[in-house]
Design a protein around this motif. Structure first.
Motif, PDB file in Angstrom:
ATOM      1  N   VAL A 174      12.503  62.729  12.095  1.00 34.52           N
ATOM      2  CA  VAL A 174      12.178  61.708  13.085  1.00 34.52           C
ATOM      3  C   VAL A 174      13.159  60.553  12.906  1.00 34.52           C
ATOM      4  O   VAL A 174      13.469  60.167  11.777  1.00 34.52           O
ATOM      5  CB  VAL A 174      10.689  61.266  12.995  1.00 34.52           C
ATOM      6  CG1 VAL A 174      10.336  60.720  11.647  1.00 34.52           C
ATOM      7  CG2 VAL A 174      10.356  60.232  14.051  1.00 34.52           C
ATOM      8  N   VAL A 175      13.673  60.056  14.023  1.00 35.70           N
ATOM      9  CA  VAL A 175      14.741  59.048  13.956  1.00 35.70           C
ATOM     10  C   VAL A 175      14.322  57.774  14.676  1.00 35.70           C
ATOM     11  O   VAL A 175      13.900  57.818  15.838  1.00 35.70           O
ATOM     12  CB  VAL A 175      16.041  59.587  14.612  1.00 35.70           C
ATOM     13  CG1 VAL A 175      17.151  58.550  14.540  1.00 35.70           C
ATOM     14  CG2 VAL A 175      16.478  60.886  13.946  1.00 35.70           C
ATOM     15  N   SER A 176      14.460  56.653  13.992  1.00 34.59           N
ATOM     16  CA  SER A 176      14.289  55.363  14.670  1.00 34.59           C
ATOM     17  C   SER A 176      15.660  54.938  15.195  1.00 34.59           C
ATOM     18  O   SER A 176      16.630  54.940  14.434  1.00 34.59           O
ATOM     19  CB  SER A 176      13.751  54.317  13.692  1.00 34.59           C
ATOM     20  OG  SER A 176      13.781  53.059  14.319  1.00 34.59           O
ATOM     21  N   ALA A 223      16.204  66.719  15.802  1.00 34.88           N
ATOM     22  CA  ALA A 223      15.819  65.306  15.656  1.00 34.88           C
ATOM     23  C   ALA A 223      14.911  64.866  16.806  1.00 34.88           C
ATOM     24  O   ALA A 223      15.109  65.285  17.950  1.00 34.88           O
ATOM     25  CB  ALA A 223      17.076  64.440  15.637  1.00 34.88           C
ATOM     26  N   ILE A 224      13.921  64.037  16.465  1.00 30.21           N
ATOM     27  CA  ILE A 224      13.114  63.385  17.525  1.00 30.21           C
ATOM     28  C   ILE A 224      13.343  61.888  17.397  1.00 30.21           C
ATOM     29  O   ILE A 224      12.992  61.282  16.378  1.00 30.21           O
ATOM     30  CB  ILE A 224      11.599  63.646  17.358  1.00 30.21           C
ATOM     31  CG1 ILE A 224      11.289  65.132  17.259  1.00 30.21           C
ATOM     32  CG2 ILE A 224      10.832  63.011  18.522  1.00 30.21           C
ATOM     33  CD1 ILE A 224       9.810  65.441  17.011  1.00 30.21           C
ATOM     34  N   ILE A 225      13.961  61.304  18.422  1.00 32.78           N
ATOM     35  CA  ILE A 225      14.161  59.850  18.433  1.00 32.78           C
ATOM     36  C   ILE A 225      12.912  59.223  19.039  1.00 32.78           C
ATOM     37  O   ILE A 225      12.487  59.606  20.134  1.00 32.78           O
ATOM     38  CB  ILE A 225      15.394  59.448  19.276  1.00 32.78           C
ATOM     39  CG1 ILE A 225      16.632  60.256  18.855  1.00 32.78           C
ATOM     40  CG2 ILE A 225      15.657  57.962  19.165  1.00 32.78           C
ATOM     41  CD1 ILE A 225      17.834  60.049  19.780  1.00 32.78           C
ATOM     42  N   ILE A 226      12.338  58.249  18.331  1.00 35.35           N
ATOM     43  CA  ILE A 226      11.122  57.596  18.815  1.00 35.35           C
ATOM     44  C   ILE A 226      11.453  56.165  19.215  1.00 35.35           C
ATOM     45  O   ILE A 226      12.021  55.406  18.415  1.00 35.35           O
ATOM     46  CB  ILE A 226      10.043  57.523  17.684  1.00 35.35           C
ATOM     47  CG1 ILE A 226       9.737  58.909  17.108  1.00 35.35           C
ATOM     48  CG2 ILE A 226       8.796  56.799  18.173  1.00 35.35           C
ATOM     49  CD1 ILE A 226       8.849  59.771  17.952  1.00 35.35           C
ATOM     50  N   ASP A 227      11.102  55.773  20.443  1.00 35.08           N
ATOM     51  CA  ASP A 227      11.339  54.379  20.853  1.00 35.08           C
ATOM     52  C   ASP A 227      10.165  53.908  21.700  1.00 35.08           C
ATOM     53  O   ASP A 227       9.399  54.725  22.215  1.00 35.08           O
ATOM     54  CB  ASP A 227      12.651  54.268  21.654  1.00 35.08           C
ATOM     55  CG  ASP A 227      13.337  52.926  21.448  1.00 35.08           C
ATOM     56  OD1 ASP A 227      12.678  51.988  20.943  1.00 35.08           O
ATOM     57  OD2 ASP A 227      14.520  52.804  21.793  1.00 35.08           O
ATOM     58  N   ASP A 228      10.029  52.595  21.841  1.00 37.34           N
ATOM     59  CA  ASP A 228       8.923  52.093  22.672  1.00 37.34           C
ATOM     60  C   ASP A 228       9.247  52.262  24.152  1.00 37.34           C
ATOM     61  O   ASP A 228       8.363  52.548  24.956  1.00 37.34           O
ATOM     62  CB  ASP A 228       8.570  50.627  22.342  1.00 37.34           C
ATOM     63  CG  ASP A 228       9.735  49.673  22.523  1.00 37.34           C
ATOM     64  OD1 ASP A 228      10.883  50.089  22.280  1.00 37.34           O
ATOM     65  OD2 ASP A 228       9.515  48.515  22.914  1.00 37.34           O
TER      66      ASP A 228
END
Ligand code: R5P
Length: 324
Positions: A174-176, A223-228
């Motif tokens: 998981v990627v910020s 990869a899973i990029i997580i953003d608001d």
């Protein structure tokens, strides 16, 4: 009147909305098995907003669900005028429900002679007469402190993590996309047992992003990029490219709020992203629908409906997330 006595005098729960995301509000009403309240939110010939509530709301527990998404100024003005209307109609309590809180990114004075618009919006909502705020995945959790009324802050995390749980996540990371998002990315990492990585992003202007290095091992992993949120798409697309350069396999994106303005959709089409999961806090634009099966919209209507039910019955909301 204190909160306890106020709850005891509440009669009905009623849900109303303006024009920003009626489909979501109908889904929330379905979850609660109650009809959407009758109100006309139209325009006068000169463009001013004209509101008329077409049913009795005296003594009622009112929830106005209105994300302040584009057209952001119209959405916000409709919300404020609706709040004013219910206050003057003697409702017992008014909860402003903003699944997406617009203007949140202007949350501090980071240079001279700029406003703190997120605080101004908080003042406007409170001054208009809201008794509570219910919102979701604020750009910065500290915005809760801009309110002197109770704020319930929901996370789309249970809905998004359930969606990704359908995959074998053993080789996922998981990627910020920036340091500000580490806390929420860590939540996914802990919950779905994935490693964590962070992209070093610097914002040079509203549409200008500079991406440096990646902290954490992404080589050979999905990869899973997580953003608001995704606004111009700059942050997500740059992050996806740098992850590819570092040897990541397939890249997925999860963002709660699909603002998708300007050329965001074009950028996303060209970016090395396999799938984008967003929620229905904001209606998907016609353009964005052009992403076809690469975009998946998850509904947060049950989460919102459950939170509304719990506010009405005075029961815990935080346990919705700790019971996961
Ligand atoms: C930044 O701190 C936010 O979490 C988002 O990454 C950002 O606001 C997205 O904006 P854009 O899509 O324009 O890069």
């Amino acid at each position: 009147m204190d909160e306890k006595n106020r709850i005891e005098t509440l009669n009905d729960i009623k849900i109303f909305t303006g024009n920003s995301n009626r489909a979501l509000v109908e889904r929330v009403c379905d979850y609660l098995s109650i009809p959407l309240g009758n109100a006309t939110v139209g325009r006068f010939p000169d463009g001013e907003i004209d509101v008329k509530v077409d049913e009795d709301v005296r003594g009622a527990d009112i929830f106005i669900i209105q994300p302040t998404c584009p057209p952001v100024n119209d959405s916000l003005a409709e919300l404020l005028i609706l709040i004013d209307c219910f206050k003057r109609a003697s409702s017992a309590r008014i909860t402003a429900v903003l699944p997406y809180y617009g203007y949140a990114r202007k949350d501090r004075k980071d240079e001279g002679r700029v406003p703190i618009t997120a605080k101004l919006v908080a003042n406007l909502i409170t001054k208009a007469g809201a008794d509570r705020l219910l919102t979701m995945d604020l750009h910065a959790a500290q915005i809760q402190g801009f309110f002197d009324i109770p704020v319930d802050h929901l996370l789309a995390f249970p809905v998004i993590s359930d969606y990704f749980r359908e995959n074998d996540l053993s080789d996922f990371v998981v990627v910020s996309p920036d340091v500000g998002g580490i806390k929420i990315a860590r939540l996914y990492s802990n919950h779905l047992h994935m490693r964590l990585a962070v992209v070093d992003k610097r914002r040079m202007g509203p549409e200008e992003i500079e991406v440096g290095f990646v902290i954490g091992d992404v080589e050979g992993r999905n990869a899973i990029i997580i953003d608001d949120l995704i606004a111009t798409g700059g942050s997500i697309c740059q992050a996806a490219r740098v992850l590819k350069e570092k040897g990541a396999k397939d890249i997925y994106v999860a963002a709660t709020h699909p603002v998708l303005c300007g050329v965001a959709v074009e950028k996303l089409k060209e970016a090395p992203i396999k799938k984008i999961a967003v929620t229905d806090t904001i209606p998907l634009s016609k353009d964005a629908k052009g992403l076809g099966s690469r975009i998946k919209v998850l509904t947060v209507s049950n989460l919102l409906g459950e939170a509304i039910k719990r506010i009405h019955t005075n029961t815990s909301i935080s346990s919705m997330f700790t019971e996961q």
